[in-house]
Each structure stands twice: as C-alpha cells, then as structure tokens.
Motif scaffolding. Structure first.
Motif, PDB file in Angstrom:
ATOM      1  N   CYS A  68       0.870  -1.235   0.127  1.00 18.32           N
ATOM      2  CA  CYS A  68       0.072  -0.068   0.070  1.00 18.32           C
ATOM      3  C   CYS A  68       0.745   1.092   0.054  1.00 18.32           C
ATOM      4  O   CYS A  68       0.545   2.221  -0.618  1.00 18.32           O
ATOM      5  CB  CYS A  68      -1.019  -0.168   1.141  1.00 18.32           C
ATOM      6  N   ALA A  69       2.081   1.298   0.824  1.00 20.93           N
ATOM      7  CA  ALA A  69       2.687   2.350   1.016  1.00 20.93           C
ATOM      8  C   ALA A  69       3.555   2.687  -0.336  1.00 20.93           C
ATOM      9  O   ALA A  69       3.446   3.953  -0.985  1.00 20.93           O
ATOM     10  CB  ALA A  69       3.718   2.353   2.013  1.00 20.93           C
ATOM     11  N   ALA A  70       3.933   1.587  -0.731  1.00 21.53           N
ATOM     12  CA  ALA A  70       4.722   1.776  -2.208  1.00 21.53           C
ATOM     13  C   ALA A  70       3.824   2.178  -3.372  1.00 21.53           C
ATOM     14  O   ALA A  70       4.315   2.808  -4.131  1.00 21.53           O
ATOM     15  CB  ALA A  70       5.635   0.624  -2.380  1.00 21.53           C
ATOM     16  N   GLU A  71       2.787   1.646  -3.356  1.00 25.06           N
ATOM     17  CA  GLU A  71       1.754   2.009  -4.503  1.00 25.06           C
ATOM     18  C   GLU A  71       1.542   3.124  -4.458  1.00 25.06           C
ATOM     19  O   GLU A  71       1.245   4.193  -5.247  1.00 25.06           O
ATOM     20  CB  GLU A  71       0.713   1.056  -4.421  1.00 25.06           C
ATOM     21  N   GLU A  72       1.216   3.761  -3.242  1.00 26.68           N
ATOM     22  CA  GLU A  72       0.819   5.426  -2.845  1.00 26.68           C
ATOM     23  C   GLU A  72       1.906   6.159  -3.489  1.00 26.68           C
ATOM     24  O   GLU A  72       1.494   7.083  -4.173  1.00 26.68           O
ATOM     25  CB  GLU A  72       0.455   5.567  -1.454  1.00 26.68           C
ATOM     26  N   VAL A  73       3.098   5.825  -3.218  1.00 27.67           N
ATOM     27  CA  VAL A  73       4.128   6.715  -3.175  1.00 27.67           C
ATOM     28  C   VAL A  73       4.741   6.727  -5.056  1.00 27.67           C
ATOM     29  O   VAL A  73       4.869   7.686  -5.492  1.00 27.67           O
ATOM     30  CB  VAL A  73       5.287   6.443  -2.335  1.00 27.67           C
ATOM     31  N   LEU A  74       4.813   5.432  -5.313  1.00 31.77           N
ATOM     32  CA  LEU A  74       5.242   5.279  -6.793  1.00 31.77           C
ATOM     33  C   LEU A  74       4.362   5.205  -7.688  1.00 31.77           C
ATOM     34  O   LEU A  74       4.840   5.279  -8.960  1.00 31.77           O
ATOM     35  CB  LEU A  74       6.401   3.903  -6.822  1.00 31.77           C
ATOM     36  N   GLY A  75       3.125   4.458  -7.241  1.00 29.74           N
ATOM     37  CA  GLY A  75       2.182   4.104  -8.255  1.00 29.74           C
ATOM     38  C   GLY A  75       2.795   2.977  -9.310  1.00 29.74           C
ATOM     39  O   GLY A  75       3.858   2.259  -9.070  1.00 29.74           O
ATOM     40  N   GLY A  76       2.262   2.866 -10.705  1.00 31.18           N
ATOM     41  CA  GLY A  76       2.877   1.967 -11.450  1.00 31.18           C
ATOM     42  C   GLY A  76       2.082   0.817 -11.415  1.00 31.18           C
ATOM     43  O   GLY A  76       2.112  -0.137 -12.418  1.00 31.18           O
ATOM     44  N   GLY A  77       1.553   0.175 -10.291  1.00 35.25           N
ATOM     45  CA  GLY A  77       0.438  -0.934 -10.426  1.00 35.25           C
ATOM     46  C   GLY A  77       1.190  -2.164 -10.116  1.00 35.25           C
ATOM     47  O   GLY A  77       0.693  -3.278  -9.450  1.00 35.25           O
ATOM     48  N   ARG A  78       2.420  -2.019  -9.800  1.00 33.69           N
ATOM     49  CA  ARG A  78       3.276  -3.517  -9.586  1.00 33.69           C
ATOM     50  C   ARG A  78       2.922  -3.917  -8.256  1.00 33.69           C
ATOM     51  O   ARG A  78       2.575  -4.984  -7.698  1.00 33.69           O
ATOM     52  CB  ARG A  78       4.661  -3.527  -9.975  1.00 33.69           C
ATOM     53  N   TRP A  79       3.096  -2.951  -7.336  1.00 31.86           N
ATOM     54  CA  TRP A  79       3.057  -3.116  -5.834  1.00 31.86           C
ATOM     55  C   TRP A  79       1.665  -3.239  -5.670  1.00 31.86           C
ATOM     56  O   TRP A  79       1.459  -4.539  -4.732  1.00 31.86           O
ATOM     57  CB  TRP A  79       3.720  -1.996  -5.116  1.00 31.86           C
ATOM     58  N   GLN A  80       0.557  -2.602  -6.279  1.00 31.28           N
ATOM     59  CA  GLN A  80      -0.814  -2.957  -6.060  1.00 31.28           C
ATOM     60  C   GLN A  80      -1.026  -4.471  -6.386  1.00 31.28           C
ATOM     61  O   GLN A  80      -1.707  -5.501  -5.515  1.00 31.28           O
ATOM     62  CB  GLN A  80      -1.687  -2.124  -6.627  1.00 31.28           C
ATOM     63  N   ALA A  81      -0.507  -4.798  -7.531  1.00 29.12           N
ATOM     64  CA  ALA A  81      -0.752  -6.134  -8.194  1.00 29.12           C
ATOM     65  C   ALA A  81      -0.310  -7.286  -7.079  1.00 29.12           C
ATOM     66  O   ALA A  81      -1.024  -8.434  -6.959  1.00 29.12           O
ATOM     67  CB  ALA A  81      -0.069  -6.630  -9.342  1.00 29.12           C
ATOM     68  N   LEU A  82       0.982  -6.890  -6.485  1.00 26.05           N
ATOM     69  CA  LEU A  82       1.453  -7.829  -5.588  1.00 26.05           C
ATOM     70  C   LEU A  82       0.446  -7.931  -4.228  1.00 26.05           C
ATOM     71  O   LEU A  82       0.287  -9.302  -3.917  1.00 26.05           O
ATOM     72  CB  LEU A  82       2.853  -7.406  -5.158  1.00 26.05           C
TER      73      LEU A  82
END
Ligand code: FUB
Ligand code: ZN
Length: 621
Positions: free
Chosen positions: A137-151
C-alpha cells in the motif's frame, strides 16, 4: 482514518532531524543488515527453487517488508536513488519468492514446504504477509505503476480464498494481517479484505480456539514444541499471550504480548472505527486501564521480558523495563486511531508521550543503532545496537517516523483536525474542497502555534486544533475552554485565514501513584510532552547517587540540536561518602551540593556510555 502519507509533510526540525538520519543513513544501513543476515537471500533462494538454507528467525521476511514500507515513505519525502533501489530490489525479491497461489513466506517455502499454516499460533505467516500488504500500500501510494498493488492484491486474494467463513477458521498468532487487510481494502477498493479482517478480529478469543487445537495436535506441536510454555497456564490453554483468552468485546485490560495487543486494537479500529458500541466500550475500557495502570511515564508499555508484555497493574520497574520500541509504536498507532474515531484530544496526549519519549529513544542520532528495550534507568550497560537477531524494532521505528505525518492531522466531511501541533504542511480537504493547511510552530520546544488554511475556494467548515494536555496553560483569542481537548472554529474559510494558539510549556516535577513501588520517593521531570532524564555524562558521577531538591525548582537553557531543544537544570546533592569494606555500615552521609543538567529521555545514550535515570530520588540534601 489516518491521512495519506503523500498529503502531509512534517517540517518540524525535531522530526526532520530524525527522518533525515533514516533517509541518509538508517535505511541503507538496515538494508545492508538484511543482506548480511541472509534476510534478502532467503527470498532469492526461494526464487531459485532451492530447498533448505533458510537463515534466521521464521519471521525475518517481515523486516524486509517493514523496510520497504519505510523506504516508500522516505522516497516520498526525498526521492533519492538509493531509496528507489531498495524498493525495486524488495519488489523483485518478493515477486520472485511468491507462489502461484499468492502465498509468500520464505521460512515455510525453504525450510518446511509441507507445513504451510500448520501452526498459526507460532509461525507468523500471516504476520509477515500483513506487513507485506502494508508495504504494498505504501509503495503503491508513493510510486504508483501498479506492480506493488498487483502484488498486494495477489497476497490478499490468497488470504481471502484460504481463510474466512466457509473456508479455514484461522487467524494469526501475532496480529498484523488485520491491519494490512483493512489497508488494502480501503486503498485498492477491496471490500472482501475488510470482511476478512473483521472476521479475524471477531473470531479471536472465541472457542474452540484454533491455537488450542494446534497445541493439542501432535504434528503441529512437534513443529512448535515450546508453544505450551507461554500459551498455557497450569497446563490449560489460556491464550492471553496473544489476546485469545476472550473476545475483544469482553476484554477489560491489556494482556499478553504488548505489540500483539496494540496491533489487535489497531486492526479492530481499522474495521469498526468508533461505530460498534460494544467494541468501543471495550477499547475505551482497555485504554483507561492501560494508560492509568500499565504505562511508563515515557509511554513505554509491556514491562516484562518474559512475555514481552503486560504483567499486573502498577508493575512498572525502571531498570528492567522491557518497554519494547515496537510496543511504543503500537501504542501510538492505536492512540491516533482512537483519537480520530472519538475526536478526543486525550488520545493524542498519550500519542505524544509515547512518540517523543519511549519511541524516539529507540534510535540514535545517526539512525543506525537501536534500542529494543527502553528502560527508565541504566547502569550504563544498555546500549543501542546496530541490529538484532530479532530485528522487529529497527525497521518499525523507520517506517513509523518516516510516516509520522499520517498521524498528525486528519480530515473528513466538513472538518479538518490538527491533532498534533508540530510544524507541517498538509493537503487536506474540507467539504470536498482541497485545503492546504500550514502549521507554523516550534512545538514541542516552544508554544506559539499558528494554523493557516489555504482553501482552493472559500469553504464553510470546522477547523479543530488540539491543545496538548501537557501544556501548563494556554491562551487563544476568543476561547476559554477546549471541548474534548480541541479548540474549534466553524465559519467560511478563505485563503490565508489563520488561528493562533499560545501554549505555555513550563518544566515541572511529576509524581507517581504510590502503588508503583519503583517510584516511591522519586520524581520525574517533564516539559510539555518531553520527559527528561539525568545522565552520568552531565552529573559526572553515577546518577543513582543523586538526590534532587525539588524546592529549588527547575530552570532551562536552550540547546541548538532540535532533538534536544532545551536542557533543564535541577539542584540537589550527591552522596559522596567514600565506601570501602563491608556492604553495610553505620556511616554518615556526605552530601555534596550540585546542579545537574537533564536532557530529553529520547536523546539519552547519544554521548557515550553511562548511567541514566528518569525517576530521581527526591529529598532534602
Ligand atoms: O514476533 C515478532 C516481533 O518480534 C514482535 O512484535 C516483537 O515483540 C518481537 O517478538
Ligand atoms: Zn520490536
């Protein structure tokens, strides 16, 4: 609800100094520690399809996840390449070690592939994945891009398809996944995750206990043979160690392992907020009992080494205080959630007590050495360490301090609340209108607070500003009485409107309820939310020999280091009697008058080794 990290930037020099230490030294150091101790290699081994060779403790994955979460917050504050490199590498490691069904857990994958979820009580699989969800959640919020969200979504899908009504009845022996699932639910719009989090919260403490079943199962017990020692009482399953002795709604006091308890309460708040009467009553009950009978003046909680947790009321020894850094962080996490749900400033008084004292003492000025325990007295033998075999605290303090902005200001509907008046800038909202909120202050060192708002267009609503309960007095034009610890203004807000509050932060002596044996005849010193201590470095002698004379009062001098702010000066005397021979002698005291400087407890141990004390012997010299 906590504020999104990317919407708040803390500008208070005290916080920035601690954050910078982590950004520029601490996170790289911790990543190196993860490399050197095999934590990262565990992931690579799984990715290479190896079996065996797992290094370290069974929950070591969680350190990598907490560190990734911290790096995400750091990157949002200062987008430096080394932070992105940590995040990219962590993402690749976890993706590489993930099973096709979403499961991630290098201990099981490498060392016990046939024992997945065999022992929920002891093996922390869900605890680790909960931290992974938070990192995603933190990484997706900061970086976007969808890969962290997918994980994150694939891990959450795995959990939702494995546990829950009609599926396996199980929850983690160490709470955390409840927080992670509630976070993915909100951030990624996944109601099923919230339902699972709610279900786990509600199941814990009901009977039959899945943990009791594990203890009674020879196969599971063989996997975790020491399980009964701390989970049973006189041979009978008890479960209070992991808050599994009774449902949360029936609990009356904080029991068992302190970090687990805090995470349980946080998970419950994330699911229910203040909306469930029975649950709210229980949490308020536990809050009072904890903060009035089981908490150190530094905000430290969990006084015992044996269970890393709670014992009995008023059992707060100073030198042997466990007061784990993670437990203090957990208390802050819970306090902010209670404050947001119940709108009452007293929760943030405890947040500040824990943050500014027992939590920040968990890290040194360089950001590369850490306290696991935070005792209130030392003979000089308690020293921050670069790392631990059980390294929960270093990455936890990193992720917490770097994301501090999430906890200081909140908004919803037509209200914006400045909950902790540290200098900051927040991109808030009032009735749907974007409002930049700027807090100018030197809190906690000085008491002048200006809160200025910049709505995108004029907007009608309420601005609340908390008056810290540790302020000696306060003044604010037009206000004589705070409601629930807050001053509030309801009106149409225009660009540049401001409110001004003046806090008096006078140093004072504190006494302790005499039911705490350790503090009888002693005083502590506090200025605003900062608790002070005496160090050998300043006294020039072993601090336990010092007796403070309260009648001489306290004076202060400022210190250029923003983490210190002020030194306080007390008068007293040292018993300088020379001692040789027998341990016990009928000998006169030789009191030598002395003025001693005190420093904020959070900063102790940064100037070399030496004795330290918070509760000073009080008496006539
Ligand atoms: O068990 C995981 C973490 O390590 C706990 O939260 C800490 O108390 C330490 O035991
Ligand atoms: Zn810890």
């Amino acid at each position: 609800m906590l504020a999104p990290h990317t919407r708040v930037r803390v500008t208070a020099p005290l916080v920035v100094a601690w954050q910078d230490a982590l950004i520029h030294q601490g996170l790289s150091h911790q990543w190196r520690m993860c490399e050197e101790t095999g934590r990262t290699e565990n992931f690579r081994r799984v990715a290479r399809g190896e079996k065996g060779g797992f290094a370290g403790r069974y929950y070591n994955d969680s350190d990598v996840y907490k560190l990734a979460e911290a790096a995400a917050y750091a990157h949002a504050l200062t987008p430096e390449p080394h932070l992105k490199a940590i995040l990219d590498e962590a993402l690749g490691l976890v993706e590489g070690a993930q099973h096709a069904d979403g499961y991630v857990g290098t201990f099981i994958s490498l060392a016990h592939p046939d024992k997945r979820y065999l022992c929920l009580a002891a093996k922390h699989e869900m605890y680790c994945m909960g931290h992974l969800l938070e990192a995603c959640c933190a990484a997706e919020e900061v970086l976007g891009g969808g890969r962290w969200q997918a994980l994150g979504e694939s891990v959450a899908d795995h959990l939702v398809s494995t546990f829950g009504p009609g599926r396996r009845r199980g929850y983690g022996g160490h709470e955390e996944v409840e927080i992670g699932l509630a976070r993915t639910a909100r951030q990624f719009g996944r109601p099923g995750d919230l339902e699972l989090s709610r279900w786990m919260t509600d199941q814990r403490g009901t009977r039959p206990s899945p943990f009791e079943d594990e203890i009674n199962d020879p196969v599971s017990l063989a996997f975790a043979p020491t399980l009964p020692t701390i989970w049973c009482d006189a041979g009978k399953y008890d479960g209070s160690y992991a808050q599994d002795d009774k449902p949360l709604r029936d609990q009356t006091t904080a029991v068992g392992h302190a970090v687990r308890a805090m995470y349980q309460y946080c998970g419950a708040m994330d699911v229910y907020g203040g909306d469930d009467t029975g649950l709210s009553e229980a949490l308020l009950r536990i809050w009072s009992s904890l903060t009035e009978r089981r908490m150190y003046v530094t905000g430290g909680i969990g006084s015992s080494f044996a269970n890393e947790g709670f014992t009995t009321d008023f059992d707060l020894p100073n030198r042997t205080a466990y007061a784990e850094t993670c437990a203090g962080i957990g208390l802050c996490m819970w306090a902010a959630r209670m404050g947001a749900a119940f709108g009452d400033g007293r929760f943030f008084d405890i947040f500040e007590r824990s943050l500014f004292n027992g939590v920040l003492s968990g890290m040194d000025f360089a950001g590369t050495a850490y306290h696991y325990e935070n005792p209130l007295e030392s003979e000089g033998d308690h020293i921050r360490q670069p790392w631990f075999d059980c390294a929960c605290c270093p990455p936890n303090i990193a992720r917490f301090i770097l994301s501090l902005g999430r906890y200081l200001v909140s908004w919803g509907g037509g209200t914006v609340s400045v909950d902790v008046p540290l200098a900051m800038e927040a991109q808030a909202e009032m009735s749907g209108v974007p409002v930049k909120v700027v807090v100018e202050s030197e809190y906690p060192h000085k008491g002048s607070v200006v809160v200025r708002v910049h709505p995108q267009s004029p907007v009608y609503g309420t601005l609340r500003v908390r008056v810290p309960g540790t302020a000696t007095t306060w003044s604010c034009p037009g206000h004589t009485h705070p409601a629930h610890g807050y001053l509030s203004w309801t009106k149409e807000w225009k660009d540049g409107d401001e409110v001004v509050l003046d806090l008096e932060l006078r140093p004072e002596f504190l006494r302790c309820d005499p039911r705490v044996n350790a503090n009888i005849g002693r005083v502590a010193v506090q200025r605003g939310p900062l608790v002070y201590c005496l160090e050998e470095k300043d006294l020039g002698a072993r601090v336990q020999r010092f007796v403070v004379d309260e009648s001489a009062g306290l004076t202060e001098s400022s210190d250029a280091d923003p983490r210190v702010g002020h030194r306080l000066h007390v008068h007293g005397a040292i018993d300088a009697a020379d001692w040789h021979g027998p341990l016990y002698q009928a000998k006169a005291r030789q009191m030598m008058p002395v003025t001693a400087a005190l420093v904020p407890y959070a900063t102790w141990g940064n100037r070399g080794q030496g004795s330290m004390q918070v509760w000073l012997a009080a008496g006539r010299a």
